[in-house]
Design a protein around this motif. Structure first.
Motif, PDB file in Angstrom:
ATOM      1  N   ASP A  21       0.800  -1.224   0.000  1.00 31.23           N
ATOM      2  CA  ASP A  21       0.000   0.000   0.000  1.00 31.23           C
ATOM      3  C   ASP A  21       0.834   1.277   0.000  1.00 31.23           C
ATOM      4  N   TRP A  22       2.102   1.183   0.379  1.00 27.96           N
ATOM      5  CA  TRP A  22       2.986   2.344   0.424  1.00 27.96           C
ATOM      6  C   TRP A  22       3.935   2.389  -0.771  1.00 27.96           C
ATOM      7  N   GLY A  23       3.724   1.515  -1.746  1.00 28.25           N
ATOM      8  CA  GLY A  23       4.556   1.487  -2.937  1.00 28.25           C
ATOM      9  C   GLY A  23       5.887   0.791  -2.757  1.00 28.25           C
ATOM     10  N   LEU A  24       6.046   0.051  -1.665  1.00 29.37           N
ATOM     11  CA  LEU A  24       7.296  -0.652  -1.390  1.00 29.37           C
ATOM     12  C   LEU A  24       7.156  -2.145  -1.639  1.00 29.37           C
ATOM     13  N   GLN A  25       8.269  -2.783  -1.995  1.00 32.09           N
ATOM     14  CA  GLN A  25       8.314  -4.238  -2.009  1.00 32.09           C
ATOM     15  C   GLN A  25       8.249  -4.722  -0.564  1.00 32.09           C
ATOM     16  N   GLN A  26       7.713  -5.902  -0.380  1.00 32.14           N
ATOM     17  CA  GLN A  26       7.587  -6.438   0.977  1.00 32.14           C
ATOM     18  C   GLN A  26       7.942  -7.919   0.959  1.00 32.14           C
ATOM     19  N   PHE A  27       8.724  -8.362   1.950  1.00 28.92           N
ATOM     20  CA  PHE A  27       9.174  -9.754   2.039  1.00 28.92           C
ATOM     21  C   PHE A  27       9.199 -10.174   3.507  1.00 28.92           C
ATOM     22  N   HIS A  28       8.622 -11.339   3.806  1.00 38.52           N
ATOM     23  CA  HIS A  28       8.659 -11.886   5.168  1.00 38.52           C
ATOM     24  C   HIS A  28       8.840 -13.400   5.106  1.00 38.52           C
ATOM     25  N   SER A  29       9.743 -13.896   5.941  1.00 39.22           N
ATOM     26  CA  SER A  29      10.015 -15.331   6.049  1.00 39.22           C
ATOM     27  C   SER A  29       9.354 -15.891   7.303  1.00 39.22           C
ATOM     28  N   TYR A  30       9.026 -17.157   7.242  1.00 44.89           N
ATOM     29  CA  TYR A  30       8.431 -17.854   8.377  1.00 44.89           C
ATOM     30  C   TYR A  30       9.151 -19.183   8.527  1.00 44.89           C
ATOM     31  N   LEU A  31       9.703 -19.421   9.718  1.00 42.97           N
ATOM     32  CA  LEU A  31      10.508 -20.606   9.975  1.00 42.97           C
ATOM     33  C   LEU A  31       9.738 -21.593  10.843  1.00 42.97           C
ATOM     34  N   LEU A  32       9.672 -22.833  10.390  1.00 39.88           N
ATOM     35  CA  LEU A  32       9.094 -23.918  11.182  1.00 39.88           C
ATOM     36  C   LEU A  32      10.234 -24.551  11.968  1.00 39.88           C
ATOM     37  N   LEU A  33      10.117 -24.524  13.295  1.00 40.67           N
ATOM     38  CA  LEU A  33      11.176 -25.033  14.164  1.00 40.67           C
ATOM     39  C   LEU A  33      10.874 -26.444  14.640  1.00 40.67           C
ATOM     40  N   SER A  34      11.897 -27.096  15.179  1.00 43.25           N
ATOM     41  CA  SER A  34      11.766 -28.480  15.639  1.00 43.25           C
ATOM     42  C   SER A  34      10.783 -28.625  16.797  1.00 43.25           C
ATOM     43  N   ASN A  35      10.474 -27.536  17.500  1.00 41.98           N
ATOM     44  CA  ASN A  35       9.493 -27.615  18.588  1.00 41.98           C
ATOM     45  C   ASN A  35       8.063 -27.408  18.084  1.00 41.98           C
ATOM     46  N   GLY A  36       7.903 -27.282  16.754  1.00 42.38           N
ATOM     47  CA  GLY A  36       6.582 -27.146  16.157  1.00 42.38           C
ATOM     48  C   GLY A  36       6.106 -25.716  16.002  1.00 42.38           C
ATOM     49  N   LEU A  37       6.832 -24.745  16.554  1.00 44.64           N
ATOM     50  CA  LEU A  37       6.437 -23.349  16.416  1.00 44.64           C
ATOM     51  C   LEU A  37       6.853 -22.787  15.065  1.00 44.64           C
ATOM     52  N   VAL A  38       6.087 -21.832  14.583  1.00 45.93           N
ATOM     53  CA  VAL A  38       6.450 -21.048  13.411  1.00 45.93           C
ATOM     54  C   VAL A  38       6.771 -19.654  13.919  1.00 45.93           C
ATOM     55  N   VAL A  39       7.929 -19.137  13.526  1.00 42.90           N
ATOM     56  CA  VAL A  39       8.371 -17.818  13.968  1.00 42.90           C
ATOM     57  C   VAL A  39       8.914 -17.027  12.782  1.00 42.90           C
TER      58      VAL A  39
ATOM     59  N   LEU B  82      15.551 -13.063   1.541  1.00 43.06           N
ATOM     60  CA  LEU B  82      16.267 -13.825   2.547  1.00 43.06           C
ATOM     61  C   LEU B  82      17.748 -13.715   2.197  1.00 43.06           C
ATOM     62  N   ILE B  83      18.587 -13.541   3.211  1.00 47.88           N
ATOM     63  CA  ILE B  83      20.017 -13.343   2.989  1.00 47.88           C
ATOM     64  C   ILE B  83      20.784 -14.410   3.743  1.00 47.88           C
ATOM     65  N   ILE B  84      21.716 -15.079   3.045  1.00 52.42           N
ATOM     66  CA  ILE B  84      22.587 -16.088   3.660  1.00 52.42           C
ATOM     67  C   ILE B  84      24.023 -15.602   3.517  1.00 52.42           C
ATOM     68  N   LEU B  85      24.751 -15.625   4.634  1.00 50.98           N
ATOM     69  CA  LEU B  85      26.131 -15.130   4.649  1.00 50.98           C
ATOM     70  C   LEU B  85      27.050 -16.105   5.374  1.00 50.98           C
ATOM     71  N   ASP B  86      28.309 -16.191   4.906  1.00 49.52           N
ATOM     72  CA  ASP B  86      29.304 -16.920   5.689  1.00 49.52           C
ATOM     73  C   ASP B  86      29.959 -15.925   6.647  1.00 49.52           C
ATOM     74  N   ASP B  87      30.929 -16.379   7.456  1.00 44.44           N
ATOM     75  CA  ASP B  87      31.566 -15.498   8.452  1.00 44.44           C
ATOM     76  C   ASP B  87      32.157 -14.241   7.822  1.00 44.44           C
ATOM     77  N   ARG B  88      32.871 -14.398   6.712  1.00 39.57           N
ATOM     78  CA  ARG B  88      33.510 -13.266   6.050  1.00 39.57           C
ATOM     79  C   ARG B  88      32.471 -12.280   5.536  1.00 39.57           C
ATOM     80  N   GLN B  89      31.441 -12.801   4.855  1.00 45.73           N
ATOM     81  CA  GLN B  89      30.386 -11.942   4.317  1.00 45.73           C
ATOM     82  C   GLN B  89      29.618 -11.227   5.434  1.00 45.73           C
ATOM     83  N   PHE B  90      29.410 -11.924   6.547  1.00 44.42           N
ATOM     84  CA  PHE B  90      28.735 -11.329   7.700  1.00 44.42           C
ATOM     85  C   PHE B  90      29.526 -10.119   8.204  1.00 44.42           C
TER      86      PHE B  90
END
Length: 158
Positions: A23-41, A128-136
């Motif tokens: 609605d504000w003219g911006l791209q929007q991205f959200h990730s949802y992670l399913l964890l081993s305890n059954g929660l989604v965060v 979503l962004i993935i980095l190694d130690d150097r990139q971080f």
């Protein structure tokens, strides 16, 4: 249901929602992670996001977002799924938390993941962004972020 900690949980699956223009003219991205305890965060921003009570409405919303989300690329799945969350790095500017940035999750394979949620089309890369130690190290330095470890700097300060 209490989400006592993300640390020590395994990422079982991850899904995302992308909107080319909100609605504000911006791209929007959200990730949802399913964890081993059954929660989604989602990715936390504040330390309080790591330890808080998830009410029924919040749990239902997160589960729905996960269920209706798109799968991430297979290459990314290989780097993220089955990994243990070892630590969380929150972004600071000086002594204040940067509430425009999502935290970095450090995984058991020594990769870091985070996400960028909003940005103008054609200018910002929301993803979503993935980095190694150097990139971080390079990314946090270039962006002027002062990442603080939940385990080393915040949860058990010296």
């Amino acid at each position: 249901m209490a989400q006592t900690s993300l640390i020590g949980q395994t990422i079982e699956d991850i899904r995302f929602h992308y909107q080319a223009e909100n609605d504000w003219g911006l791209q929007q991205f959200h990730s949802y992670l399913l964890l081993s305890n059954g929660l989604v965060v989602g990715f936390p921003v504040y330390e309080d996001d790591v330890e808080f009570n998830l009410g029924k409405t919040s749990v239902e919303y997160l589960m729905d977002q996960f269920a209706t989300g798109q799968e991430i690329d297979k290459m990314w799945q290989e780097n993220i799924l089955g990994q243990l969350i070892e630590d969380i790095y929150f972004c600071y500017i000086g002594s204040e938390i940067d509430d425009d940035k999502k935290a970095y999750l450090k995984l058991s394979n020594n990769l870091y993941i985070t996400e960028t949620n909003y940005g103008p089309p054609g200018v910002a890369n929301v993803d979503l962004i993935i980095l190694d130690d150097r990139q971080f190290g390079i990314r946090t330095n270039e962006l002027g972020e002062n990442p603080k470890s939940y385990l080393k700097d915040m949860h058990n300060p010296q």
